[in-house]
Design an enzyme around this catalytic site. Structure first.
Site, mmCIF file in Angstrom:
data_model
loop_
_atom_site.group_PDB
_atom_site.id
_atom_site.type_symbol
_atom_site.label_atom_id
_atom_site.label_comp_id
_atom_site.label_asym_id
_atom_site.label_seq_id
_atom_site.Cartn_x
_atom_site.Cartn_y
_atom_site.Cartn_z
ATOM 1 N N HIS A 1 0.824 -1.213 0.000
ATOM 2 C CA HIS A 1 0.000 0.000 0.000
ATOM 3 C C HIS A 1 0.857 1.262 0.000
ATOM 4 C CE1 HIS A 1 -3.130 -2.801 0.937
ATOM 5 N NE2 HIS A 1 -2.633 -3.081 2.127
ATOM 6 N N HIS B 1 -6.682 -4.499 -1.277
ATOM 7 C CA HIS B 1 -5.938 -5.760 -1.234
ATOM 8 C C HIS B 1 -6.206 -6.607 -2.458
ATOM 9 C CE1 HIS B 1 -6.378 -4.475 2.946
ATOM 10 N NE2 HIS B 1 -5.185 -4.980 3.102
#
Ligand SMILES: Nc1ncnc2c1ncn2[C@@H]1O[C@H](COP(=O)(O)OP(=O)(O)O)[C@@H](O)[C@H]1O
Ligand SMILES: Nc1ncnc2c1ncn2[C@@H]1O[C@H](COP(=O)(O)OP(=O)(O)O)[C@@H](O)[C@H]1O
Ligand SMILES: [Mg+2]
Ligand SMILES: [Mg+2]
Ligand SMILES: [Mg+2]
Ligand SMILES: [Mg+2]
Lengths: 217, 333, 333, 217
Positions: free
Chosen positions: B57, B219
């Site tokens: 991320h 995700h």
């Protein structure tokens, strides 16, 4: 020959090999309704367990379980790390100082494991999680133990129930874990954690069965 | 799989070595277990902020470690939350005696691992509080489910709570501000193309050339819905209308508008979407007073974006504008 | 074509509106013709820096407009150099009486349009000098050809020359420093996946799943060579060995290492490559004293990276470290 | 009826339509060895020219050419903007105050255009650029004019030579412009700027021909 720490270590070693084998399959299940790492997570955890078992020889079944628990907790991450870790930890506590396992102890361990996972993850039956495999497994184990089954018999009953429980997650809509984000789109897929729970119990049952018949695992 | 990597198993470790080498003035990388602390940590008397989660991320969270924001970040494997021992050691390393706030994105894995770490830290006598970020309106909320995901709001919360800690607020006050940010922020995302997790090697979902995924997480999870690709204005409206109705935001509200790239979206598209979003909000009488546009919370090379809207008040503006010196956000220092 | 846009014809205009709205404190967007100036321009007595080129390379150049860097940026259509009237008007708007430096990437279009603009500006009595950046070692240089492209070195040059202008250097001195940067910097890039220009709608080249393109530019041009995909260490060696031999860089040299994403590459891969590059240079005795890692000069959503190496001396370090306040680079302000 | 400003405006209008039609094809050529915008660039420029011609009526052919030149310079960008702009500008200068074109003026205009492009872009024959179409066109136009050809005849000769010149760029390795970055990989593709030059002259020649025969363009 009783089911002692050495027998359990052998079973965990065999389990490690099974997890490595199922890695891709479990990851693919997780890719469908999760984030595609479940097999990877467990493989990382059990490979660390195997490494630790090369340099340690836990004296009791409880200590084997505790070693697995702490290793999974510190290497798996994700949702399944603390949950499987808790399961093995609670199982370990129940076993106490016993040098050998019997059917009743195994059943009690599975019940404690289930209760621990539910307490930590707050999932209920039908939420499409590992609880849907672990809970019927604990119930079936209790029943088998009450009927006088030995370690192999109790684990066989647990494994069968877990497999059925895992398969039965497919039509459910997930309410816990990542799959819940998909809402209705989670329907039609087997929950990866339920499936891995079933594989774990299947492997442990197979090891116990060959232990009982004296076959090498 | 098309990636600039050597081995899927060592991606995060090698990248962290790179981050530590490139930013040695700002960060220290610790190993066994892995976590990252800011220069000068622990700061005596300051509430420490610790966040973490799966890698992939970036710049979240390591890129937000530094003066005015996080004291430590705990990176897990790609898209996998870190383990309690990592979080525990990071917590102990940055505790300056005033307590530690755990900033946790609402994913079962993150919540459980941070919970276990907090229990262990408290057992060792530390004061730990936690805020769980759950700003993703794409997910239906309910007490019976895992609840909403933590996404873009996390960045804003880390900045604002970090500024509160920097000005000397105590643990309860910093925690309260963090919770207040979480209660005033809403996000939603979409994707044009999925990402590929290194160890899997396959795109996490598949879309046809004329399709987009609405309501994705960070995700690589598939979203709530696959739709026909639409013009930017329509995409922005799908996301913002859901966000605006949810809080709800109303005419006259002051806001921070955050248009975030998922990692593979060119800046020109992000600023175009930002422009479209401003117009949409203007039409609703909602004022954009602060802005953030860029790749701040990503999902590897996913193509797509998320929009986050935070309702501002004077205190939030002051804390947002406060100096910060991290790899990814820097102002006044 | 998968893009968050409304209409290929208005992509750049809408994005510029977004940039101007998000960064009104830093930038002013001018129309008819289109160019962007820094807040406070013109600065009396300061040499003004003007750069520009096709859009699609964001944050270059608009992201580098501000204190300590560019006074104006002139964006063209996607991958198409701007026109002389844009450049001329930008030049006149920021001239503070001390002359204007044109920073031009070496592409025929950019060179010709800046040349025409400079002729027109000089005809109006302005002092204009130009530096043409040509740092791309992937292109064979020769007086008979268009020469090397200007790529990553441009970012470093704009920062360093901008700092020289900010400290008060006159036009000749700023020009000389810019030329010295260009003489000391070398770059090379590669791609895993091409980008798609909005008006074309098709990827600018095609690679198989196991192929990469070596020696690409920043306009979606195919590179010099298509190779089998290789591990990061090998990719880094292909790029860096060419760079190091070209200048050449030698053991003991002090350098700035710049690993740049082409727009669609996740940060984790950029830092991994940076880590690999550091190791390679370390093996050659070359010291990395300053670093830059991220998306600074891109080709829309292209997946890939470029590596740039600048030979440092004390003056370059001082100017690199000097305060800067732009959208994409900020330090000490 | 002579070839006056109005005739030239009509020809430029027809040329604008041709460019719009060839946009995709020219862009594709540029995608192979350039950056895939040549058709887009020219289409943007000529659409601006057509817009201007709706509100202006230049009085002389030279003024028509100057209008085209400045519009292309301020709207095309890229390499081709200043180059085509320079070509039209130099052509305009040569025409001076003439109210009507003749074969000799057209040829002189093409020679001046070629010389302007070469001066600005520094490309030589064989570098695989628009010069490879424009230069033979200017030479052929000169020859035709010397042989007494009229506007249509001179432009026909120029168009034919330009088409041949453009086609002949395919086997060359580019030494100027973006295509030069490709080195040997530029071989085997027609240069987009040479091709557009050929289309421009083809269109101007066709307009002149129909003008000569009184056919509406
Ligand atoms: N709250 C919960 N209670 C019990 N099990 C859960 C819960 N949340 C998730 N799980 C289990 O964890 C599995 C996913 O594990 P894993 O993929 O390793 O972690 P993550 O979801 O963090 O990526 C799910 O398939 C589910 O069986
Ligand atoms: N130095 C030069 N001299 C003459 N023509 C050139 C030169 N460089 C490029 N060209 C021409 O310009 C054409 C490309 O134009 P265009 O695609 O519009 O610009 P850009 O290359 O900037 O994208 C080439 O095909 C070539 O014919
Ligand atoms: Mg998972
Ligand atoms: Mg995970
Ligand atoms: Mg171009
Ligand atoms: Mg081109």
């Amino acid at each position: 020959m009783g089911y002692d720490a050495e027998s359990l270590v052998a079973a965990i070693r065999a389990l490690g090999a099974v997890i490595a084998q199922r890695r891709t399959e479990l990851t693919q299940l997780d890719q469908e309704i999760g984030d595609g790492d479940h097999g990877e997570n467990l493989a990382r955890g059990f490979s660390a367990v195997l490494t630790k078992l090369r340099s340690t020889e836990p004296e009791t079944p409880a200590k084997v379980m505790a070693l697995v628990a702490t290793t999974l907790i510190s290497t798996v991450g994700g949702a399944s790390g603390p949950l499987f870790g808790t399961a093995f930890l609670r199982g370990s506590t129940v076993l106490g100082g016993a040098a050998e396992l019997d059917g009743a102890l195994v059943a009690a361990g599975l019940v404690a494991a289930r209760d621990g996972v539910v307490a930590r993850g707050k999932a209920e039956l039908g939420d499409k999680t590992m609880v849907d495999a672990l809970s019927p497994a604990a119930d079936a184990a209790t029943k088998a133990a009450e009927a006088g089954a030995d370690v192999a018999g109790v684990l066989a009953a647990a494994a069968e129930a877990a497999a059925a429980g895992a398969a039965a997650t497919a039509p459910l809509q997930a309410r816990k874990g990542r799959a819940s984000y998909l809402g209705e789109r989670s329907i039609g897929h087997v929950d990866p954690g339920a499936q891995s729970t079933a594989y774990i119990l299947e492997s442990l049952a197979a090891s116990a069965a060959s232990h009982a018949t004296g076959t090498a695992v | 799989m098309k990636k600039i990597i050597n081995d899927p198993a060592t991606v995060v470790d090698e990248a962290l070595d790179g981050v530590a080498a490139a930013h040695a003035d700002l960060l220290t990388l610790h190993r066994n277990p892995t976590y990252v602390t800011r220069a000068g940590a622990p700061i005596a008397g300051k509430v420490a902020l610790v966040s973490g989660g799966g890698s992939g991320h970036e710049p979240l969270h390591v890129g937000y470690v530094g003066e005015g924001m996080l004291d430590a970040a705990v990176p897990g494997a790609v898209f996998t939350s870190p383990t309690p021992d990592q979080i525990l050691d990071a917590t102990k390393a940055v505790d300056g005696g005033a307590g530690v706030l755990h900033i946790v994105k609402n994913y079962t894995g993150d919540v459980l691992n941070f919970e276990m770490a907090a229990e262990l830290a408290e057992a060792e006598g530390l004061r730990v509080s936690a805020v769980v970020v759950d700003d993703d309106v794409a997910v239906q909320d309910s007490t019976w489910t895992a609840g909403r995901r933590g996404v873009g709001g996390t960045v804003l919360l880390e900045k604002i709570a970090g500024a509160a800690a920097a000005r000397g607020d105590d643990l309860d006050a910093v925690t309260a501000i963090a919770q207040r940010v979480n209660s005033q922020v809403r996000s939603m995302g979409m994707a044009l193309r999925a990402c590929t997790v290194p160890h899997s090697g396959e795109p996490s979902f598949n879309l046809a050339e004329d399709e987009m995924e609405i309501g994705i997480g960070i995700h690589g999870e598939p979203g709530r819905e696959t739709r026909k690709l639409a013009p930017a204005d329509e995409i922005v409206e799908i996301l913002l209308s859901t966000i605006v109705e949810d809080l709800p935001f109303a005419s006259g509200d002051r806001t921070l508008l955050f248009v975030n790239g998922m990692g593979g979206t060119p800046e020109v598209e992000l600023y175009l979407a930002y422009n479209s979003a401003r117009k949409y909000l203007h039409g609703k009488g909602i004022e954009v007073e602060r802005s953030l546009v860029g790749n701040y919370i990503t999902a590897l090379e996913m193509q797509g974006m998320s929009i986050t809207l935070l309702k501002l008040d004077d205190e939030f503006v002051e804390l947002w504008d406060a100096p910060v010196h991290t790899v990814a956000l820097r102002r006044g220092l």
